[in-house]
Design an enzyme around this catalytic site. Structure first.
Site, PDB file in Angstrom:
ATOM      1  N   ASP A 198      -2.001 -21.856  -1.937  1.00  0.00           N
ATOM      2  CA  ASP A 198      -3.204 -22.417  -2.346  1.00  0.00           C
ATOM      3  C   ASP A 198      -4.135 -21.355  -2.968  1.00  0.00           C
ATOM      4  O   ASP A 198      -4.225 -20.065  -2.509  1.00  0.00           O
ATOM      5  CB  ASP A 198      -4.131 -23.229  -1.407  1.00  0.00           C
ATOM      6  CG  ASP A 198      -4.247 -22.342  -0.101  1.00  0.00           C
ATOM      7  OD1 ASP A 198      -3.380 -21.914   0.253  1.00  0.00           O
ATOM      8  OD2 ASP A 198      -5.176 -22.447   0.477  1.00  0.00           O
ATOM      9  N   GLU A 209      -3.615 -23.042   3.012  1.00  0.00           N
ATOM     10  CA  GLU A 209      -3.904 -21.740   4.060  1.00  0.00           C
ATOM     11  C   GLU A 209      -5.310 -21.647   4.206  1.00  0.00           C
ATOM     12  O   GLU A 209      -6.028 -21.444   5.320  1.00  0.00           O
ATOM     13  CB  GLU A 209      -3.177 -20.646   3.717  1.00  0.00           C
ATOM     14  CG  GLU A 209      -3.352 -19.675   5.183  1.00  0.00           C
ATOM     15  CD  GLU A 209      -4.910 -18.986   4.984  1.00  0.00           C
ATOM     16  OE1 GLU A 209      -5.409 -18.652   6.101  1.00  0.00           O
ATOM     17  OE2 GLU A 209      -5.276 -18.587   3.999  1.00  0.00           O
TER      18      GLU A 209
HETATM   19 NI    NI Z   1      -5.086 -15.384   2.344  1.00  0.00          NI
END
Ligand code: NI
Length: 403
Positions: free
Chosen positions: A91, A149
Site C-alpha cells: 500500500d 500496512e
Molecule cells: Ni513502510
C-alpha cells in the site's frame, strides 16, 4: 522490456548474482510502474492485478482476493522440506508527491512514500527467481503480498484468512527498504526491532464560563494541560530506564474565544514500547493519571484507548540466519547494523507473533543522488540498487533455510 524477455534457464546458486543483475532493469521497471500508480490501504486492486498477471505468466500458483486485495503465491520445490513465508506490503500513503521524476505518482494525493512499491517488486522478483530455480531449495516458499500496512493493517485479516496454514508456515522473513541507513548496509537484530503502536483520544468535560470569573467554572484546558505534562511521568517514572517507551500527545483541541473558559478539551496521542511486559501497565497508568487529575478538579472524562500493532520481535535463530546471509550480500560485517531499532510500528508483528521470523531493514539511502529523504516525506525516494540486494538476501535465506 517485458517479462517474457527474462532468461528462463535455471541458474546455479553461484550464478545468483549475475542472474539478479540481469533482472535489475526489470526490477526498476516494475518498481517505477507501481510507484506511478499508488493505491491506498485495501484499495490495491491495480497493484494486485499487476502482481497476479506476472505470477500467471510465470506459471506460479497463487490465490488472490485474500483480505480484499492480498495475494499468496506458492512456490513448491517438489521435494519435502520446510515452509518459509516471505512478506511484502503493497500500500501507499495519502501524500501528494513532490518529486518530479518521470515515474512520479499519477494519482493525486497518493504516493508510495514508504517504499512498499520496492517491497512488492523485490518479492515479485524473488518469486520469479525461485520458480525458475526450484531445484535450489527444498520444501515450499509462500510469498505473501499484504495490503494496508499503513493502517488499519492487512496482516491480521490475512492471518485470519489462513495464509499461514495449509501448508503451515514454519518461519517468516520480511524487509523494509530503509532510508535511515545508507545503501550497502542491512539493519538486523534479534529481539525487539520496532515498537508496539497504540493510541488514545480523551475528552475532558469541565464547566465553561466567563474568562473573568474562573471560580465559577471547571477549566477543561487547564486540566487537560496538567494531564499532558503528567503523562510524561509514565515514561520518566514508571518505565525502567533500561526499557524504551514513548508517550506523545499529538492532538489538543479546545476553546472558541479568548475570553471564554472552555467547557471541554480533547487530547489524543500515541503510546509506543518494545517490551511486551509494558502492555498492560502503560494504558493503566495513562487512565490513572487522567482520572486522578480530572477528579481532583471536579471534571469528568471519556477515554478511548486502542492497540494498533504489537512490537516487532525477531527470533534469535532467524535473525542469525538473515545476518549471516546479509553479510555475504553486503560483503562486510561493518555493513550489518544491529543498532537499528525504531519506535515506528509495523504489522509484520502479527506474523511474528504466530511463527518465528525476522524482519530487517535494507539500507536504501544515497546522499550523493539526493535519495535520502525520510519515509513518509513528499520527496521520499530510494536508491533502486537496493532492489537487487533485497532479492539476493531473500533468495539466499530460502536456500539456507529450506534445506
Ligand atoms: Ni513502510
Amino acid at each position: 522490456m517485458t517479462a517474457t524477455t527474462i532468461a528462463s534457464t535455471p541458474v546455479r546458486q553461484s550464478q545468483l548474482r549475475p542472474a539478479i543483475a540481469e533482472l535489475q532493469p526489470h526490477l526498476v521497471e516494475w518498481r517505477r510502474h507501481l510507484h506511478a500508480q499508488p493505491e491506498l490501504a485495501f484499495q490495491e486492486y491495480l497493484t494486485a492485478e499487476f502482481i497476479s498477471r506476472k505470477l500467471k505468466k510465470w506459471g506460479i500458483e497463487h490465490q488472490t482476493g485474500i483480505a480484499k486485495t492480498g495475494i499468496v503465491a506458492i512456490i513448491d520445490s517438489g521435494v519435502p522440506g520446510p515452509v518459509l513465508g516471505i512478506r511484502a506490503d503493497m500500500d501507499a500513503l495519502p501524500i501528494q508527491e513532490e518529486n518530479q521524476a518521470s515515474y512520479r505518482s499519477q494519482n493525486p494525493g497518493k504516493m508510495h512514500a514508504c517504499g512498499h512499491d520496492g517491497h512488492t517488486t523485490i518479492a515479485l522478483a524473488t518469486a520469479f527467481y525461485l520458480s525458475q530455480n526450484r531445484h535450489s531449495f527444498k520444501g515450499i516458499v509462500k510469498i505473501i503480498f499484504q495490503p494496508a500496512e499503513e493502517g488499519p493493517g492487512g496482516a491480521k485479516p490475512m492471518i485470519e484468512a489462513g495464509v499461514l496454514k495449509n501448508p503451515d508456515v514454519d518461519a517468516m522473513i520480511g524487509l523494509h527498504l530503509w532510508n535511515v541507513l545508507p545503501l550497502g548496509t542491512v539493519g538486523v537484530r534479534s529481539g525487539a526491532l520496532m515498537a508496539a503502536t497504540e493510541g488514545f483520544r480523551c475528552t475532558i468535560f469541565g464547566k465553561g464560563g466567563h474568562g473573568a470569573m474562573p471560580h465559577q467554572t471547571v477549566d477543561s484546558i487547564l486540566i487537560a494541560s496538567q494531564i499532558v505534562t503528567s503523562l510524561q511521568t509514565i515514561v520518566a517514572r514508571n518505565v525502567s530506564p533500561l526499557d524504551s517507551a514513548v508517550v506523545t500527545v499529538g492532538e489538543f483541541h479546545a476553546g472558541t474565544a479568548v475570553n471564554v473558559i472552555a467547557d471541554t478539551a480533547k487530547i489524543g496521542g500515541t503510546v509506543r514500547y518494545f517490551n511486551p511486559a509494558l502492555r498492560d501497565m502503560l494504558p493503566q497508568r495513562l487512565e490513572q493519571i487522567i482520572s486522578g487529575i480530572c477528579s481532583s478538579h471536579g471534571a469528568k472524562y471519556d477515554l478511548n484507548y486502542w492497540r494498533l500493532y504489537p512490537p516487532v520481535v525477531n527470533d534469535a535463530k532467524m535473525a542469525d540466519l538473515v545476518r549471516s546471509v546479509a553479510e555475504t550480500v553486503v560483503e562486510t560485517p561493518a555493513g550489518i547494523v544491529p543498532e537499528c531499532q525504531t519506535m515506528g510500528g509495523e504489522d509484520m508483528s502479527f506474523f511474528l507473533e504466530e511463527v518465528p521470523g525476522c524482519y530487517f531493514f535494507l539500507g536504501s539511502a544515497n546522499l550523493s543522488m539526493n535519495l535520502a529523504y525520510p519515509h513518509h516525506h513528499p520527496r521520499f525516494d530510494f536508491d533502486e540498487t537496493a532492489l537487487g540486494m533485497g532479492v539476493e538476501i531473500f533468495v539466499r535465506c530460502v536456500e539456507k533455510f529450506c534445506i
